[in-house]
Design a protein around this motif. Structure first.
Motif, PDB file in Angstrom:
ATOM      1  N   ASP A 164       4.696  -1.895  11.555  1.00  0.00           N
ATOM      2  CA  ASP A 164       4.972  -0.678  11.098  1.00  0.00           C
ATOM      3  C   ASP A 164       6.123  -1.019   9.783  1.00  0.00           C
ATOM      4  O   ASP A 164       6.779  -0.127  10.026  1.00  0.00           O
ATOM      5  N   LEU A 165       5.409  -1.255   8.675  1.00  0.00           N
ATOM      6  CA  LEU A 165       6.373  -1.770   7.671  1.00  0.00           C
ATOM      7  C   LEU A 165       6.295  -0.064   7.020  1.00  0.00           C
ATOM      8  O   LEU A 165       7.575  -0.083   6.934  1.00  0.00           O
ATOM      9  N   LEU A 166       5.510   0.686   7.257  1.00  0.00           N
ATOM     10  CA  LEU A 166       5.671   2.157   6.133  1.00  0.00           C
ATOM     11  C   LEU A 166       6.425   2.453   6.655  1.00  0.00           C
ATOM     12  O   LEU A 166       7.567   3.135   6.422  1.00  0.00           O
ATOM     13  N   ARG A 167       6.452   3.095   8.003  1.00  0.00           N
ATOM     14  CA  ARG A 167       6.957   3.893   8.455  1.00  0.00           C
ATOM     15  C   ARG A 167       8.112   3.484   8.819  1.00  0.00           C
ATOM     16  O   ARG A 167       8.937   3.364   8.348  1.00  0.00           O
ATOM     17  N   HIS A 168       9.071   2.616   9.243  1.00  0.00           N
ATOM     18  CA  HIS A 168      10.060   1.608   9.292  1.00  0.00           C
ATOM     19  C   HIS A 168      10.706   1.559   7.515  1.00  0.00           C
ATOM     20  O   HIS A 168      11.913   1.897   7.824  1.00  0.00           O
ATOM     21  N   ALA A 169      10.315   1.494   7.326  1.00  0.00           N
ATOM     22  CA  ALA A 169      11.016   1.551   5.567  1.00  0.00           C
ATOM     23  C   ALA A 169      10.878   2.619   5.008  1.00  0.00           C
ATOM     24  O   ALA A 169      12.290   2.582   4.257  1.00  0.00           O
ATOM     25  N   THR A 170      10.448   3.795   5.503  1.00  0.00           N
ATOM     26  CA  THR A 170      10.375   4.938   4.606  1.00  0.00           C
ATOM     27  C   THR A 170      11.676   5.569   5.681  1.00  0.00           C
ATOM     28  O   THR A 170      13.056   5.450   5.049  1.00  0.00           O
ATOM     29  N   ALA A 171      11.671   5.166   7.184  1.00  0.00           N
ATOM     30  CA  ALA A 171      13.090   5.558   7.880  1.00  0.00           C
ATOM     31  C   ALA A 171      14.311   4.799   7.256  1.00  0.00           C
ATOM     32  O   ALA A 171      15.314   6.301   7.521  1.00  0.00           O
ATOM     33  N   LYS A 172      14.617   4.194   6.940  1.00  0.00           N
ATOM     34  CA  LYS A 172      15.480   3.217   6.409  1.00  0.00           C
ATOM     35  C   LYS A 172      15.992   3.455   5.240  1.00  0.00           C
ATOM     36  O   LYS A 172      16.932   3.475   4.652  1.00  0.00           O
ATOM     37  N   ARG A 173      15.191   3.964   4.559  1.00  0.00           N
ATOM     38  CA  ARG A 173      15.377   4.144   2.812  1.00  0.00           C
ATOM     39  C   ARG A 173      16.418   5.890   3.257  1.00  0.00           C
ATOM     40  O   ARG A 173      17.508   6.168   2.672  1.00  0.00           O
ATOM     41  N   MET A 176       6.232  -3.520  -1.060  1.00  0.00           N
ATOM     42  CA  MET A 176       6.086  -2.777  -0.775  1.00  0.00           C
ATOM     43  C   MET A 176       6.975  -1.676  -1.605  1.00  0.00           C
ATOM     44  O   MET A 176       8.304  -1.227  -1.322  1.00  0.00           O
ATOM     45  N   LEU A 177       6.614  -0.782  -2.431  1.00  0.00           N
ATOM     46  CA  LEU A 177       7.932   0.241  -3.233  1.00  0.00           C
ATOM     47  C   LEU A 177       7.844   1.287  -2.581  1.00  0.00           C
ATOM     48  O   LEU A 177       7.263   2.151  -2.678  1.00  0.00           O
ATOM     49  N   VAL A 178       8.793   1.654  -1.777  1.00  0.00           N
ATOM     50  CA  VAL A 178       9.093   2.942  -0.732  1.00  0.00           C
ATOM     51  C   VAL A 178      10.143   4.395  -1.730  1.00  0.00           C
ATOM     52  O   VAL A 178      10.699   3.953  -1.637  1.00  0.00           O
ATOM     53  N   ASP A 179       9.014   5.533  -2.145  1.00  0.00           N
ATOM     54  CA  ASP A 179      10.447   6.196  -2.804  1.00  0.00           C
ATOM     55  C   ASP A 179      10.382   7.998  -2.612  1.00  0.00           C
ATOM     56  O   ASP A 179       9.286   7.292  -1.521  1.00  0.00           O
ATOM     57  N   ASP A 180      10.250   9.031  -3.134  1.00  0.00           N
ATOM     58  CA  ASP A 180      10.622   9.610  -2.227  1.00  0.00           C
ATOM     59  C   ASP A 180       9.226  10.261  -2.607  1.00  0.00           C
ATOM     60  O   ASP A 180       8.767  11.669  -1.876  1.00  0.00           O
ATOM     61  N   GLN A 181       8.013  10.089  -3.520  1.00  0.00           N
ATOM     62  CA  GLN A 181       6.618   9.902  -3.775  1.00  0.00           C
ATOM     63  C   GLN A 181       6.406   9.533  -3.238  1.00  0.00           C
ATOM     64  O   GLN A 181       5.088   9.538  -2.926  1.00  0.00           O
ATOM     65  N   GLY A 182       6.200   8.720  -2.693  1.00  0.00           N
ATOM     66  CA  GLY A 182       5.628   7.945  -1.310  1.00  0.00           C
ATOM     67  C   GLY A 182       5.168   5.969  -1.725  1.00  0.00           C
ATOM     68  O   GLY A 182       6.653   6.230  -1.391  1.00  0.00           O
ATOM     69  N   HIS A 183       4.739   5.220  -2.079  1.00  0.00           N
ATOM     70  CA  HIS A 183       4.773   3.958  -1.576  1.00  0.00           C
ATOM     71  C   HIS A 183       3.706   2.986  -2.662  1.00  0.00           C
ATOM     72  O   HIS A 183       2.502   3.962  -3.394  1.00  0.00           O
ATOM     73  N   THR A 184       4.400   2.291  -3.922  1.00  0.00           N
ATOM     74  CA  THR A 184       3.435   1.924  -4.207  1.00  0.00           C
ATOM     75  C   THR A 184       3.272   0.252  -3.542  1.00  0.00           C
ATOM     76  O   THR A 184       4.780  -0.248  -3.614  1.00  0.00           O
ATOM     77  N   GLU A 185       1.999  -0.391  -4.072  1.00  0.00           N
ATOM     78  CA  GLU A 185       1.845  -2.394  -3.962  1.00  0.00           C
ATOM     79  C   GLU A 185       1.852  -3.032  -5.005  1.00  0.00           C
ATOM     80  O   GLU A 185       1.426  -2.896  -6.047  1.00  0.00           O
ATOM     81  N   LEU A 186       3.026  -4.134  -4.941  1.00  0.00           N
ATOM     82  CA  LEU A 186       3.100  -5.188  -6.277  1.00  0.00           C
ATOM     83  C   LEU A 186       2.742  -6.674  -5.625  1.00  0.00           C
ATOM     84  O   LEU A 186       2.640  -7.070  -4.411  1.00  0.00           O
ATOM     85  N   PRO A 187       1.086  -6.539  -5.688  1.00  0.00           N
ATOM     86  CA  PRO A 187       0.499  -7.309  -4.801  1.00  0.00           C
ATOM     87  C   PRO A 187       0.582  -8.591  -5.004  1.00  0.00           C
ATOM     88  O   PRO A 187       1.861  -8.989  -5.573  1.00  0.00           O
ATOM     89  N   GLN A 188       0.499 -10.050  -4.212  1.00  0.00           N
ATOM     90  CA  GLN A 188       1.200 -11.305  -4.247  1.00  0.00           C
ATOM     91  C   GLN A 188       1.285 -12.270  -5.593  1.00  0.00           C
ATOM     92  O   GLN A 188       0.683 -11.912  -6.538  1.00  0.00           O
ATOM     93  N   ALA A 189       2.286 -12.420  -5.401  1.00  0.00           N
ATOM     94  CA  ALA A 189       2.887 -13.181  -7.165  1.00  0.00           C
ATOM     95  C   ALA A 189       4.049 -14.051  -6.510  1.00  0.00           C
ATOM     96  O   ALA A 189       5.166 -14.024  -5.142  1.00  0.00           O
ATOM     97  N   HIS A 190       4.174 -14.827  -7.428  1.00  0.00           N
ATOM     98  CA  HIS A 190       5.845 -15.519  -7.645  1.00  0.00           C
ATOM     99  C   HIS A 190       6.375 -14.768  -7.454  1.00  0.00           C
ATOM    100  O   HIS A 190       6.601 -13.369  -8.727  1.00  0.00           O
ATOM    101  N   LYS A 191       7.828 -14.903  -7.144  1.00  0.00           N
ATOM    102  CA  LYS A 191       8.550 -13.966  -7.091  1.00  0.00           C
ATOM    103  C   LYS A 191       9.776 -13.911  -8.676  1.00  0.00           C
ATOM    104  O   LYS A 191      10.238 -12.745  -8.193  1.00  0.00           O
ATOM    105  N   LEU A 192       9.634 -15.102  -9.525  1.00  0.00           N
ATOM    106  CA  LEU A 192      10.091 -13.931 -10.545  1.00  0.00           C
ATOM    107  C   LEU A 192       8.767 -13.044 -11.358  1.00  0.00           C
ATOM    108  O   LEU A 192       9.638 -12.095 -11.683  1.00  0.00           O
TER     109      LEU A 192
END
Ligand code: CTP
Ligand code: CA
Length: 221
Positions: A155-164, A189-205
């Motif tokens: 439940d990534l989005l739900r937990h992330a939203t609650a944690k924020r 996944m970036l979660v803010d007060d507007q919702g969420h956006t994703e940064l797809p699979q990539a190298h950490k740098l």
């Protein structure tokens, strides 16, 4: 070399980052810790420095080289990390908490190695909660822009939203997918007060540079 030519989006900004696990000693030879390679936090430190920021990196026990021109402070325990971070927080513009802080520590630290008593009896281990470093920084009157990280198993989005909301931070970054401890790639996944956006699979740098660009946009006057 590519790093040197990154746009200087964070010039004049001071960025404070926690990274790695913490280690909570039980006795002189044992302890409790978390899985965390520190790679994401170190990549963000590097990306922020490349973007022109002055970077302070408070690192738990990891064997990673310090990124160029980054000021590194090594700590072991959550309490040491808390003590290192709090006085520095208000002289930084951004605080990024990537550390996997141990939630609990042993209530008592044994001075000597705890020995087996030979009867199969196991020692009991009382735990106490560690300070929440991110929540403490976010509660400062003169707080920097705070970014939390979260690794959830479901439940990534739900937990992330609650944690924020619980931590009272403007931005929470969640690791997408199964735990990727020690891997060189990730998806976020970036979660803010507007919702969420994703940064797809990539190298950490690569992800770190994208996150830095995103932060620069958010800090822009
Ligand atoms: N964090 C922190 N200090 C702590 C615990 C967590 O600074 N004592 C920070 C982490 O660095 C991360 C964020 O808080 O940026 C979320 O950590 P996480 O462990 O996911 O959240 P918790 O509040 O500890 O909740 P739980 O582990 O129960 O999911
Ligand atoms: Ca936790």
């Amino acid at each position: 070399l590519i790093g040197f030519f990154q746009p200087k989006r964070l010039r004049g900004r001071r960025v404070l980052i926690t990274a790695g696990p913490t280690f909570e000693a039980i006795d002189p030879v044992r302890g409790i810790t978390n899985h965390s390679s520190g790679k994401m936090g170190f990549a963000i430190a590097r990306a922020a420095q490349e973007a022109g920021a002055e970077v302070t990196l408070v690192a738990g026990p990891v064997h990673l080289p310090t990124p160029r021109h980054v000021h590194r402070i090594n700590v072991q325990s959550a309490r040491q990390m808390h003590a290192a971070v709090l006085p520095l927080a208000t002289v930084h513009d951004v605080f990024i908490a990537t550390a996997a802080v141990a939630d609990w520590r042993p209530a008592e630290l044994a001075d000597e190695k705890i020995k087996k008593d030979g009867t199969g009896q196991v020692p009991s281990l009382a735990l106490v909660e560690n300070p929440d470093i991110l929540a403490a920084v976010a509660a400062l009157p003169d707080r920097p822009y705070c970014v939390g990280f979260a690794a959830e198993s479901h439940d990534l989005l739900r937990h992330a939203t609650a944690k924020r909301l619980r931590k009272n931070v403007p931005l929470l970054v969640a690791n997408i997918g199964p735990a990727t401890f020690g891997q060189d790639t990730n998806a976020l996944m970036l979660v803010d007060d507007q919702g969420h956006t994703e940064l797809p699979q990539a190298h950490k740098l690569t992800l770190a540079r994208a996150l830095v660009a995103e932060l620069a946009r958010r800090l822009a006057p």
